[in-house]
Design an enzyme around this catalytic site. Structure first.
Site, short mmCIF file in Angstrom:
data_model
loop_
_atom_site.label_atom_id
_atom_site.label_comp_id
_atom_site.label_asym_id
_atom_site.label_seq_id
_atom_site.Cartn_x
_atom_site.Cartn_y
_atom_site.Cartn_z
N ASP A 1 0.83 -1.21 0.00
CA ASP A 1 0.00 0.00 0.00
C ASP A 1 0.87 1.26 0.00
OD1 ASP A 1 -2.27 1.50 0.04
OD2 ASP A 1 -2.88 0.96 2.07
N HIS B 1 2.78 2.99 -8.90
CA HIS B 1 2.57 1.56 -9.13
C HIS B 1 3.78 0.94 -9.85
CE1 HIS B 1 -1.39 2.03 -7.59
NE2 HIS B 1 -1.89 2.67 -8.64
N LEU C 1 11.06 -20.76 -4.24
CA LEU C 1 10.00 -19.87 -3.76
C LEU C 1 8.78 -19.88 -4.67
CD1 LEU C 1 9.34 -17.26 -1.84
CD2 LEU C 1 9.99 -15.98 -3.87
C1 FPP Z 1 -2.18 0.19 -3.18
O1 FPP Z 1 -1.61 1.48 -3.22
C2 FPP Z 1 -1.61 -0.62 -4.23
C3 FPP Z 1 -2.31 -1.22 -5.23
C4 FPP Z 1 -3.76 -1.11 -5.36
C5 FPP Z 1 -1.63 -2.00 -6.27
C6 FPP Z 1 -0.40 -2.72 -5.87
C7 FPP Z 1 0.38 -3.04 -7.06
C8 FPP Z 1 1.71 -2.95 -7.16
C9 FPP Z 1 2.62 -2.60 -6.05
C10 FPP Z 1 2.33 -3.29 -8.43
C11 FPP Z 1 2.81 -4.69 -8.40
C12 FPP Z 1 2.43 -5.36 -9.62
C13 FPP Z 1 3.09 -6.39 -10.13
C14 FPP Z 1 2.56 -6.98 -11.34
C15 FPP Z 1 4.31 -6.95 -9.54
P1 FPP Z 1 -2.58 2.72 -3.48
O2 FPP Z 1 -2.64 2.96 -4.91
O3 FPP Z 1 -3.92 2.47 -2.85
O4 FPP Z 1 -1.79 3.83 -2.71
P2 FPP Z 1 -2.45 5.04 -1.89
O5 FPP Z 1 -3.21 4.45 -0.75
O6 FPP Z 1 -1.23 5.80 -1.41
O7 FPP Z 1 -3.28 5.82 -2.84
#
Ligand code: FPP
Length: 253
Positions: free
Chosen positions: A34, A51, A145
């Site tokens: 997150d 992301h 893994l």
């Molecule tokens: C939450 O942060 C994150 C997500 C909804 C997506 C997580 C995806 C990744 C880390 C990319 C990984 C992907 C692959 C294919 C390896 P948020 O967008 O809700 O952040 P915020 O709360 O700060 O707005």
């Protein structure tokens, strides 16, 4: 009251890989990644940049987890609720697995990592499905893994899906046994995997967000204020170090 779930106030614990492997290593680590959006906002960048940076962190964390002997690493890449985001962001998030596999698959193969997916794959775009299926197939004989992507995944949907399968199997005469925990676990999307020993959630949010609701029953939780794109190898070591200090009783004394 939630303070005790957070990392110690003393600040980061400088712990090395050599030290950490002397203690118990969690078999299964699950991560709610997150804070990508906030990371981008702080830099006046579009949310998608967060992301993308987050995807790079998954690569680093996977390599470290593999070196440490972690058996399964589950990452929450896209939830059933993430469809509520603006279309551009949804499209970007659902394209990332393709980029991840496209750039990282050779290394995953070399590292003996097996890729696995849990979630409703049918609803994701065909190009993503194709990339994911290729990664699963190309790594299916790997014995190291297990990198488990929660993709279009929701904990409640998973439980309902399991219940409906059980009802169908019962009606069709394919299930005569009483439903116990082991049998139920076998109907979940995580079938065959051990339950997570350690859950990490970044960015200071302290909630489960519909993640692995059944499987996290006895998991140790580790919450950190670090935003996912800022998550470094040292933070994973710190979380495992915290895990090693916990006394797990599984309801006993
Ligand atoms: C939450 O942060 C994150 C997500 C909804 C997506 C997580 C995806 C990744 C880390 C990319 C990984 C992907 C692959 C294919 C390896 P948020 O967008 O809700 O952040 P915020 O709360 O700060 O707005």
């Amino acid at each position: 009251m939630f303070e005790k779930f957070r990392k110690p106030k003393k600040g980061p614990v400088a712990i090395s890989e050599e030290e950490i492997v002397k203690g118990p290593i969690p078999n299964h680590i699950a991560i709610i990644m997150d804070g990508n959006g906030r990371w981008a906002k702080k830099r006046s960048l579009p949310r998608t940049a967060g992301h993308h940076e987050g995807m790079k962190v998954v690569k680093k964390v996977t390599k470290l987890a593999s070196r440490l002997g972690v058996k399964t690493l589950t990452v929450y890449a896209f939830s059933t609720e993430n469809w509520k985001r603006p279309e551009d962001e949804v499209n970007y998030l659902l394209k990332l697995p393709q980029e991840f596999m496209g750039t990282f698959l050779p290394e995953l193969i070399e590292e003996n990592v097996r890729v696995r997916i849990m979630g409703d794959k049918d609803a994701i775009p065909a190009h993503t499905q194709k990339a994911v299926d290729k990664a699963v197939n190309d790594t299916k004989n790997n014995t190291g893994l297990v990198l488990n992507f929660a993709l279009n995944y929701g904990g409640r949907a998973e439980i309902l899906d399991a219940v409906n399968h059980i009802v169908t199997d019962f009606r069709e005469g394919n299930l005569q046994k009483k439903v116990d925990e082991d049998l139920f676990s076998g109907y979940l999307m995580s079938a065959g995997l051990q339950d997570p020993d350690l859950l990490i959630r970044t960015s200071g949010e302290i909630r489960l967000s519909n993640f692995m609701l059944w499987q996290l029953a006895y998991t140790e939780f580790w919450f950190t204020d670090v935003l996912w794109p800022d998550f470094k190898e040292q933070h994973l070591l710190e979380a495992i170090y915290g895990f090693q200090k916990r006394g797990r009783r599984f309801g006993g004394i």
